[in-house]
Design a protein around this motif. Structure first.
Motif, PDB file in Angstrom:
ATOM      1  N   ASN A 175       0.836  -1.198   0.000  1.00 24.94           N
ATOM      2  CA  ASN A 175       0.000   0.000   0.000  1.00 24.94           C
ATOM      3  C   ASN A 175       0.869   1.244   0.000  1.00 24.94           C
ATOM      4  N   ASP A 176       0.646   2.093  -0.993  1.00 23.34           N
ATOM      5  CA  ASP A 176       1.276   3.400  -1.052  1.00 23.34           C
ATOM      6  C   ASP A 176       0.491   4.311  -0.111  1.00 23.34           C
ATOM      7  N   GLU A 177       1.130   4.713   1.001  1.00 22.48           N
ATOM      8  CA  GLU A 177       0.439   5.428   2.069  1.00 22.48           C
ATOM      9  C   GLU A 177       0.946   6.859   2.223  1.00 22.48           C
ATOM     10  N   GLU A 178       1.241   7.512   1.116  1.00 21.23           N
ATOM     11  CA  GLU A 178       1.778   8.870   1.141  1.00 21.23           C
ATOM     12  C   GLU A 178       0.918   9.836   1.950  1.00 21.23           C
ATOM     13  N   TYR A 179      -0.399   9.637   1.936  1.00 19.66           N
ATOM     14  CA  TYR A 179      -1.290  10.603   2.571  1.00 19.66           C
ATOM     15  C   TYR A 179      -1.818  10.121   3.923  1.00 19.66           C
ATOM     16  N   LEU A 180      -1.285   9.021   4.423  1.00 14.93           N
ATOM     17  CA  LEU A 180      -1.722   8.506   5.721  1.00 14.93           C
ATOM     18  C   LEU A 180      -0.989   9.244   6.830  1.00 14.93           C
ATOM     19  N   THR A 181      -1.718   9.718   7.817  1.00 17.14           N
ATOM     20  CA  THR A 181      -1.103  10.456   8.926  1.00 17.14           C
ATOM     21  C   THR A 181      -1.074   9.646  10.214  1.00 17.14           C
ATOM     22  N   ASP A 182      -1.868   8.594  10.299  1.00 17.36           N
ATOM     23  CA  ASP A 182      -1.923   7.742  11.492  1.00 17.36           C
ATOM     24  C   ASP A 182      -1.507   6.337  11.095  1.00 17.36           C
ATOM     25  N   PHE A 183      -0.274   5.952  11.391  1.00 14.57           N
ATOM     26  CA  PHE A 183       0.231   4.657  10.948  1.00 14.57           C
ATOM     27  C   PHE A 183      -0.319   3.489  11.758  1.00 14.57           C
ATOM     28  N   ASP A 184      -1.127   3.776  12.771  1.00 16.90           N
ATOM     29  CA  ASP A 184      -1.900   2.701  13.400  1.00 16.90           C
ATOM     30  C   ASP A 184      -2.954   2.161  12.429  1.00 16.90           C
ATOM     31  N   ARG A 185      -3.246   2.927  11.371  1.00 12.72           N
ATOM     32  CA  ARG A 185      -4.199   2.496  10.342  1.00 12.72           C
ATOM     33  C   ARG A 185      -3.489   1.942   9.108  1.00 12.72           C
ATOM     34  N   SER A 186      -2.185   1.776   9.202  1.00 14.84           N
ATOM     35  CA  SER A 186      -1.419   1.294   8.048  1.00 14.84           C
ATOM     36  C   SER A 186      -1.804  -0.128   7.673  1.00 14.84           C
ATOM     37  N   VAL A 187      -1.545  -0.476   6.423  1.00 11.82           N
ATOM     38  CA  VAL A 187      -1.779  -1.840   5.952  1.00 11.82           C
ATOM     39  C   VAL A 187      -1.014  -2.854   6.788  1.00 11.82           C
ATOM     40  N   VAL A 188       0.142  -2.476   7.311  1.00 11.65           N
ATOM     41  CA  VAL A 188       0.939  -3.449   8.067  1.00 11.65           C
ATOM     42  C   VAL A 188       0.262  -3.826   9.380  1.00 11.65           C
ATOM     43  N   GLN A 189      -0.696  -3.022   9.828  1.00 12.41           N
ATOM     44  CA  GLN A 189      -1.460  -3.350  11.039  1.00 12.41           C
ATOM     45  C   GLN A 189      -2.665  -4.232  10.731  1.00 12.41           C
ATOM     46  N   HIS A 190      -3.019  -4.352   9.455  1.00  7.87           N
ATOM     47  CA  HIS A 190      -4.234  -5.072   9.065  1.00  7.87           C
ATOM     48  C   HIS A 190      -3.975  -6.347   8.277  1.00  7.87           C
ATOM     49  N   VAL A 191      -2.906  -6.375   7.482  1.00  5.02           N
ATOM     50  CA  VAL A 191      -2.640  -7.517   6.613  1.00  5.02           C
ATOM     51  C   VAL A 191      -1.269  -8.091   6.954  1.00  5.02           C
ATOM     52  N   PRO A 192      -1.209  -9.266   7.548  1.00  4.04           N
ATOM     53  CA  PRO A 192       0.085  -9.854   7.906  1.00  4.04           C
ATOM     54  C   PRO A 192       1.009 -10.000   6.700  1.00  4.04           C
ATOM     55  N   GLY A 193       2.284  -9.641   6.896  1.00  4.41           N
ATOM     56  CA  GLY A 193       3.268  -9.796   5.838  1.00  4.41           C
ATOM     57  C   GLY A 193       3.176  -8.764   4.734  1.00  4.41           C
ATOM     58  N   SER A 194       2.442  -7.666   4.962  1.00  3.09           N
ATOM     59  CA  SER A 194       2.250  -6.647   3.920  1.00  3.09           C
ATOM     60  C   SER A 194       3.358  -5.601   3.970  1.00  3.09           C
ATOM     61  N   CYS A 195       3.332  -4.692   2.989  1.00  7.41           N
ATOM     62  CA  CYS A 195       4.331  -3.632   2.879  1.00  7.41           C
ATOM     63  C   CYS A 195       3.653  -2.265   2.799  1.00  7.41           C
ATOM     64  N   SER A 196       4.235  -1.306   3.488  1.00  5.79           N
ATOM     65  CA  SER A 196       3.814   0.086   3.387  1.00  5.79           C
ATOM     66  C   SER A 196       4.929   0.896   2.747  1.00  5.79           C
ATOM     67  N   VAL A 197       4.523   1.848   1.894  1.00  2.00           N
ATOM     68  CA  VAL A 197       5.461   2.766   1.260  1.00  2.00           C
ATOM     69  C   VAL A 197       4.984   4.182   1.563  1.00  2.00           C
TER      70      VAL A 197
END
Length: 361
Positions: A175-197
């Motif tokens: 997940n490209d998370e350029e506009y995410l401000t709360d990383f508790d909502r990041s993909v890495v918190q929801h999908v095991p083994g995922s990647c955030s950019v």
């Protein structure tokens, strides 16, 4: 194999260059000065660590609640995505992505012998079933699912429930998370083994630092590190030192960003009530508004060219994202600048709608 022309960059650097003095196109905060950060600069200009400086990686790891070995500092978010494609994709692989979207994701996998399957956003219902439809597109040869939430250009954002069907696919989710401000909502918190950019470009207003990162499983990080050794090797330690200074002031920059989003959307929403020719999709945590264009005999690309020629105003035509008939308008701007830009936009929209002639008669 050649790659297609990069339409958004072509629009900004070739077509529009020198033709505007008001910019409502660039999709982040206006650039901040590095001068307040220079007092903290102590780094010598030697080679940097290929994974990124330890303190910077530790700081980013803390934001995501992961270990430093899960973090790679990159030359912007775009390099992070490129390294994932180059390190992981093989001929015959498939990438599932969303459309409209960022051309790098839609076109670049083919450079490594992979194909891209596109799942279009449903703008009629806010893409409420986007997670499920994306998961349903995953097939036997799918190597990764590449998403962008909050999304550029529509401004739509996955809620927590939309990650669940993607988690069940057991496929690498990026997940490209350029506009995410709360990383508790990041993909890495929801999908095991995922990647955030992500990066410091959009929310923080430091695109010129070219400082981004990849957060993901350590084996994925190591593959990307190895590929990077053949290309850029590392970031500049000077820029990483500045990046660390930015993150130490993170809450200050976030507060400014959030206020700009609130104020900008309010100003734009009030303006839009008097200009029904542009139908906005309410942004969900992004500094821009995605609008459907309803003008007689005028395409979105023609509108953007008219704005350059008549008013020296820069917008992003949806055409560069694969979304003709739409424009993206950045509204996280100082009030005076935003109002000026919207006044210019309003004059051209009014003219192209034939309203000036109607008023004269």
């Amino acid at each position: 194999m050649s790659v297609p022309a990069y339409r958004s960059q072509e629009w900004l650097f070739d077509v529009a260059a020198g033709r505007y003095d008001v910019d409502l196109a660039v999709s982040g905060m206006e650039a901040h000065s590095v001068e307040p950060l220079l007092a903290e600069m102590t780094t010598k200009a030697g080679y940097d660590v290929d994974r990124g400086a330890g303190q910077l990686r530790e700081t980013i790891a803390g934001l995501y609640r992961v270990r430093p070995e899960n973090v790679l500092i990159t030359h912007g978010a775009q390099e992070a995505l490129y390294l994932l494609y180059a390190s992981l994709l093989e001929p015959g692989d498939e990438v599932v992505a969303r459309g409209p979207g960022w051309q790098q994701t839609l076109d670049l996998p083919a450079r490594f012998g992979a194909t891209t399957k596109t799942v279009d956003y449903d703008l009629t219902n806010g893409d409420a079933d986007g997670g499920a439809r994306t998961a349903a597109a995953v097939g036997e040869n799918t190597r990764m699912v590449v998403l962008n939430s909050p999304h550029n250009p529509t401004g739509l954002t996955f809620d927590d429930a939309q990650w669940e069907p993607l988690s069940a696919t057991k496929t690498l989710v990026v997940n490209d998370e350029e506009y995410l401000t709360d990383f508790d909502r990041s993909v890495v918190q929801h999908v095991p083994g995922s990647c955030s950019v992500s990066s410091l470009s959009k929310v923080y207003g430091f695109p010129g630092l070219r400082l981004g990162w990849l957060v993901g499983p350590s084996d994925v990080v190591e593959k990307c590190v190895n590929y990077r050794r053949y290309t850029t090797i590392s970031n500049s330690p000077l820029l990483e030192d500045l990046g660390l200074a930015v993150l130490r002031r993170r809450e200050t920059y976030l507060a400014e960003y959030r206020q700009r989003l609130t104020d900008g959307w309010r100003v734009f929403r009030e303006w839009a009530t008097g200009h029904p020719q542009l139908q906005p999709l309410e942004p969900q945590g992004t500094p821009y508004v995605f609008c459907r264009v309803d003008l007689p005999e005028t395409t979105s690309l023609q509108l953007c060219n008219e704005l350059l020629d008549r008013e020296r105003l820069l917008l992003m035509p949806g055409d560069v994202f694969g979304a003709p008939g739409h424009v993206r308008i950045s509204c996280a701007r100082p009030a005076e600048l935003l109002t000026d830009g919207l006044d210019r936009l309003g004059r051209v929209v009014k003219s192209l709608s034939g309203l000036e002639l109607a008023e004269l008669t």
